[in-house]
Design an enzyme around this catalytic site. Sequence first.
Site, PDB file in Angstrom:
ATOM      1  N   LYS A 185       0.848  -1.208   0.000  1.00  0.00           N
ATOM      2  CA  LYS A 185       0.000   0.000   0.000  1.00  0.00           C
ATOM      3  C   LYS A 185       0.877   1.249   0.000  1.00  0.00           C
ATOM      4  O   LYS A 185       1.518   1.573   0.994  1.00  0.00           O
ATOM      5  CB  LYS A 185      -0.924   0.050   1.223  1.00  0.00           C
ATOM      6  CG  LYS A 185      -1.985   1.141   1.029  1.00  0.00           C
ATOM      7  CD  LYS A 185      -2.590   1.674   2.294  1.00  0.00           C
ATOM      8  CE  LYS A 185      -1.870   2.811   2.928  1.00  0.00           C
ATOM      9  NZ  LYS A 185      -1.802   4.073   2.186  1.00  0.00           N
ATOM     10  N   GLY A 238       6.786   4.875   8.520  1.00  0.00           N
ATOM     11  CA  GLY A 238       5.943   6.053   8.701  1.00  0.00           C
ATOM     12  C   GLY A 238       6.109   6.600  10.098  1.00  0.00           C
ATOM     13  O   GLY A 238       7.160   6.422  10.712  1.00  0.00           O
ATOM     14  N   SER A 239       5.062   7.232  10.597  1.00  0.00           N
ATOM     15  CA  SER A 239       5.160   7.882  11.904  1.00  0.00           C
ATOM     16  C   SER A 239       5.143   6.853  13.030  1.00  0.00           C
ATOM     17  O   SER A 239       4.565   5.772  12.898  1.00  0.00           O
ATOM     18  CB  SER A 239       3.995   8.847  12.079  1.00  0.00           C
ATOM     19  OG  SER A 239       2.778   8.144  12.000  1.00  0.00           O
ATOM     20  N   THR A 240       5.740   7.227  14.148  1.00  0.00           N
ATOM     21  CA  THR A 240       5.753   6.354  15.322  1.00  0.00           C
ATOM     22  C   THR A 240       4.321   6.109  15.805  1.00  0.00           C
ATOM     23  O   THR A 240       3.963   4.995  16.190  1.00  0.00           O
ATOM     24  CB  THR A 240       6.629   6.991  16.418  1.00  0.00           C
ATOM     25  OG1 THR A 240       7.974   7.009  15.925  1.00  0.00           O
ATOM     26  CG2 THR A 240       6.584   6.213  17.721  1.00  0.00           C
ATOM     27  N   GLU A 241       3.510   7.153  15.727  1.00  0.00           N
ATOM     28  CA  GLU A 241       2.113   7.041  16.161  1.00  0.00           C
ATOM     29  C   GLU A 241       1.379   5.932  15.391  1.00  0.00           C
ATOM     30  O   GLU A 241       0.765   5.041  15.976  1.00  0.00           O
ATOM     31  CB  GLU A 241       1.457   8.397  15.880  1.00  0.00           C
ATOM     32  CG  GLU A 241       0.104   8.600  16.463  1.00  0.00           C
ATOM     33  CD  GLU A 241      -0.506   9.893  15.892  1.00  0.00           C
ATOM     34  OE1 GLU A 241       0.206  10.698  15.253  1.00  0.00           O
ATOM     35  OE2 GLU A 241      -1.720  10.066  16.090  1.00  0.00           O
ATOM     36  N   GLY A 243       2.816   3.647  13.543  1.00  0.00           N
ATOM     37  CA  GLY A 243       3.568   2.397  13.732  1.00  0.00           C
ATOM     38  C   GLY A 243       3.027   1.600  14.915  1.00  0.00           C
ATOM     39  O   GLY A 243       2.911   0.364  14.855  1.00  0.00           O
ATOM     40  N   GLU A 260       9.847   0.920  10.639  1.00  0.00           N
ATOM     41  CA  GLU A 260      10.878   1.947  10.438  1.00  0.00           C
ATOM     42  C   GLU A 260      10.166   3.269  10.663  1.00  0.00           C
ATOM     43  O   GLU A 260       9.374   3.698   9.825  1.00  0.00           O
ATOM     44  CB  GLU A 260      11.460   1.812   9.021  1.00  0.00           C
ATOM     45  CG  GLU A 260      12.821   2.447   8.899  1.00  0.00           C
ATOM     46  CD  GLU A 260      12.731   3.862   8.390  1.00  0.00           C
ATOM     47  OE1 GLU A 260      12.660   4.783   9.246  1.00  0.00           O
ATOM     48  OE2 GLU A 260      12.716   4.052   7.174  1.00  0.00           O
ATOM     49  N   CYS A 294      13.236  10.681   7.727  1.00  0.00           N
ATOM     50  CA  CYS A 294      13.122  10.171   9.095  1.00  0.00           C
ATOM     51  C   CYS A 294      14.424  10.306   9.864  1.00  0.00           C
ATOM     52  O   CYS A 294      14.418  10.466  11.073  1.00  0.00           O
ATOM     53  CB  CYS A 294      12.643   8.725   9.073  1.00  0.00           C
ATOM     54  SG  CYS A 294      13.540   7.700   7.911  1.00  0.00           S
ATOM     55  N   GLU A 378       9.015  15.089  16.058  1.00  0.00           N
ATOM     56  CA  GLU A 378       9.415  15.026  14.653  1.00  0.00           C
ATOM     57  C   GLU A 378       8.577  16.008  13.835  1.00  0.00           C
ATOM     58  O   GLU A 378       7.348  15.910  13.810  1.00  0.00           O
ATOM     59  CB  GLU A 378       9.216  13.607  14.113  1.00  0.00           C
ATOM     60  CG  GLU A 378       9.811  13.450  12.736  1.00  0.00           C
ATOM     61  CD  GLU A 378       9.741  12.018  12.206  1.00  0.00           C
ATOM     62  OE1 GLU A 378       8.684  11.386  12.347  1.00  0.00           O
ATOM     63  OE2 GLU A 378      10.747  11.550  11.643  1.00  0.00           O
TER      64      GLU A 378
HETATM   65  P1  NDP Z   1       1.733   8.073   8.488  1.00  0.00           P
HETATM   66  O1  NDP Z   1       2.517   7.314   9.466  1.00  0.00           O
HETATM   67  O2  NDP Z   1       0.321   8.375   8.790  1.00  0.00           O
HETATM   68  O3  NDP Z   1       1.734   7.344   7.052  1.00  0.00           O
HETATM   69  C1  NDP Z   1       2.600   6.334   6.636  1.00  0.00           C
HETATM   70  C2  NDP Z   1       1.819   5.248   5.910  1.00  0.00           C
HETATM   71  O4  NDP Z   1       0.912   4.626   6.822  1.00  0.00           O
HETATM   72  C3  NDP Z   1       0.948   5.765   4.775  1.00  0.00           C
HETATM   73  O5  NDP Z   1       0.888   4.787   3.746  1.00  0.00           O
HETATM   74  C4  NDP Z   1      -0.395   5.912   5.453  1.00  0.00           C
HETATM   75  O6  NDP Z   1      -1.490   5.903   4.572  1.00  0.00           O
HETATM   76  C5  NDP Z   1      -0.421   4.692   6.326  1.00  0.00           C
HETATM   77  N1  NDP Z   1      -1.353   4.750   7.449  1.00  0.00           N
HETATM   78  C6  NDP Z   1      -1.907   5.826   8.037  1.00  0.00           C
HETATM   79  N2  NDP Z   1      -2.734   5.453   9.037  1.00  0.00           N
HETATM   80  C7  NDP Z   1      -2.710   4.102   9.079  1.00  0.00           C
HETATM   81  C8  NDP Z   1      -3.343   3.114   9.890  1.00  0.00           C
HETATM   82  N3  NDP Z   1      -4.175   3.449  10.874  1.00  0.00           N
HETATM   83  N4  NDP Z   1      -3.066   1.815   9.660  1.00  0.00           N
HETATM   84  C9  NDP Z   1      -2.218   1.450   8.687  1.00  0.00           C
HETATM   85  N5  NDP Z   1      -1.606   2.334   7.870  1.00  0.00           N
HETATM   86  C10 NDP Z   1      -1.826   3.643   8.068  1.00  0.00           C
HETATM   87  O7  NDP Z   1       2.489   9.389   8.172  1.00  0.00           O
HETATM   88  P2  NDP Z   1       1.880  10.737   7.530  1.00  0.00           P
HETATM   89  O8  NDP Z   1       2.005  10.618   6.079  1.00  0.00           O
HETATM   90  O9  NDP Z   1       0.528  11.029   8.072  1.00  0.00           O
HETATM   91  O10 NDP Z   1       2.887  11.814   8.099  1.00  0.00           O
HETATM   92  C11 NDP Z   1       2.746  12.249   9.441  1.00  0.00           C
HETATM   93  C12 NDP Z   1       4.087  12.291  10.120  1.00  0.00           C
HETATM   94  O11 NDP Z   1       4.667  10.992  10.124  1.00  0.00           O
HETATM   95  C13 NDP Z   1       5.108  13.148   9.411  1.00  0.00           C
HETATM   96  O12 NDP Z   1       4.967  14.478   9.699  1.00  0.00           O
HETATM   97  C14 NDP Z   1       6.377  12.556   9.934  1.00  0.00           C
HETATM   98  O13 NDP Z   1       6.655  13.081  11.202  1.00  0.00           O
HETATM   99  C15 NDP Z   1       6.069  11.089  10.060  1.00  0.00           C
HETATM  100  N6  NDP Z   1       6.554  10.300   8.902  1.00  0.00           N
HETATM  101  C16 NDP Z   1       7.663   9.558   9.078  1.00  0.00           C
HETATM  102  C17 NDP Z   1       8.177   8.847   8.025  1.00  0.00           C
HETATM  103  C18 NDP Z   1       9.394   8.013   8.162  1.00  0.00           C
HETATM  104  O14 NDP Z   1      10.040   7.712   7.169  1.00  0.00           O
HETATM  105  N7  NDP Z   1       9.739   7.570   9.351  1.00  0.00           N
HETATM  106  C19 NDP Z   1       7.577   8.908   6.691  1.00  0.00           C
HETATM  107  C20 NDP Z   1       6.376   9.691   6.618  1.00  0.00           C
HETATM  108  C21 NDP Z   1       5.913  10.366   7.703  1.00  0.00           C
HETATM  109  P3  NDP Z   1      -1.981   7.232   3.792  1.00  0.00           P
HETATM  110  O15 NDP Z   1      -0.907   8.242   3.880  1.00  0.00           O
HETATM  111  O16 NDP Z   1      -2.155   6.733   2.433  1.00  0.00           O
HETATM  112  O17 NDP Z   1      -3.244   7.651   4.434  1.00  0.00           O
END
Ligand code: NDP
Length: 484
Positions: A185, A238-241, A243, A260, A294, A378
């Site tokens: 995804k 993605g985000s820790t939240e 994750g 990650e 990140c 972050e």
């Molecule tokens: P998210 O963690 O929300 O998104 C990362 C991925 O997870 C996207 O594909 C997203 O889908 C998906 N996702 C979102 N919610 C869920 C869920 N409940 N269950 C499963 N998958 C989910 O990051 P954001 O894009 O919202 O960015 C927010 C913050 O996260 C940034 O400001 C940054 O601080 C951090 N971030 C960190 C990254 C890293 O490399 N460590 C990368 C990106 C963001 P979709 O976006 O399609 O809705």
Amino acid sequence: MSSVQPAETKTPRKYQLLIDGKWVDAESGKTFLTPNPATGETLAEVAEADKADIDKAVKAARRAFEGKWSKISARDRGRMLYKLSQLIEENSAELAALETADNGKPIKESSYVDLPQVAENFEYFAGWATKIEGETIPVPGQMFNYTLREPVGVCGQIIPWNFPLLMAAWKLAPALAAGNTVVLKPAEQTPVNAMELGKLIEQAGFPEGVVNIVPGYGETAGAALAAHPGIDKVAFTGSTEVGKLVAKAAADNLSKVSLELGGKAPNIVFADADLEQAVNGAMMGIFFNQGQVCCAGSRLFVQEDVNPMDKATHMGPQVSEEQLNRIKGYVDIAQKEGATVVSGGVSPKLEGAFQKGYFFQPTIFSDVKNQMRVAQEEIFGPVVSVIGFRDEDDLIKQANDTIYGLSAGLWTKDITRAHRFAKEIRAGVIWINTYNMFNAASPFGGYKQSGYGREMGKHALEMYTNVKSVWVDLSGKPIGWFGN
Ligand code: NDP
């Protein structure tokens, strides 16, 4: 700002879902639009996967895993991965242009950083396909014990928008080399190149259902994928939240998980550093990819009297309006906490096609204390907090005083101090007199709330394989526990 060119967005592209080797509409018939963040214009209309589509994709991946894919030799898997790396190289100009149009990163970054590394990752793991081996164990008695390293099964992979194609490569390449099948995804902000990659995957000869690509929203498609009982392993960046949500969802099925996540990396400049090198590294550490990294060096610890920030840079837009507003929010928070804007802090006023773009100036804060939110949370934008230090013991405490532990940078000519700090900093990657170095052969991943599991290198294969222990009696005699 001159390096970002407006993309050709006159006719939006259209993409369907890739499930079981077919391009199909979402069951709901829904689609979503993805804009070019430099101009705000629509780049593509994309089918929106939801629970029903995820279920279809997981079932297709299971059929492929148990069917055709399991019968294909390791050598042929490697050849397909190698072919894919070549197709990526052949199409790299087009893919780089699309990455820039979808994400906003300057074409220089897409062309010279993202695309070469995407190809490199598939090439590197192509080589591993034939080298994933078991062991023989020297157990006592007339017994032969050996291990098999087998694919985990169906992998659900959820990736972010900051390096759209590269994150897909980091996840897909080791999973496929090890013989797994995948449901991927991409992020809602940047689905375009994942779909283009799907076309190349077909051309490379992977059987139907081995890779399924299902763009959609995180709360629906992402959540359904993480929680699906047919998934053997979830890989998330993605985000820790989020994750944590993913790990909780996967826990119900006891699926394997690798995460990650975010970071708040200390980038430390000692007074004895080569200052030209350190200034370059500090800027590269935070402003590369518009700060949306990140492992960005967002806490710049500077030993007294060092002033490393005195050069201009070229920046693309942030990925989305939401992300832009988030950064602006942090600038307000920082100022309320007592930090001072040394440079930037606002969106630039741009003309013409870029008027509606999501641009933000590179921003430097001074008067920052490590406890402030701007130094702890972050931001994921081009915002760096400069924090002074005198004493090394205090520095190491501050550097480690964060919930994160993804990476750190050190700038010094003192080799003893460099290696001492490399050991003492609790983070998965340390860069000494350099920053943001990556290679497909070198592991990447976090400590603490920056996640677990490693991407790239042979360590990535650990996440995508199970170890099976096989015992063979060599004596030909009964065990004899109950007599005889
Ligand atoms: P998210 O963690 O929300 O998104 C990362 C991925 O997870 C996207 O594909 C997203 O889908 C998906 N996702 C979102 N919610 C869920 C869920 N409940 N269950 C499963 N998958 C989910 O990051 P954001 O894009 O919202 O960015 C927010 C913050 O996260 C940034 O400001 C940054 O601080 C951090 N971030 C960190 C990254 C890293 O490399 N460590 C990368 C990106 C963001 P979709 O976006 O399609 O809705």
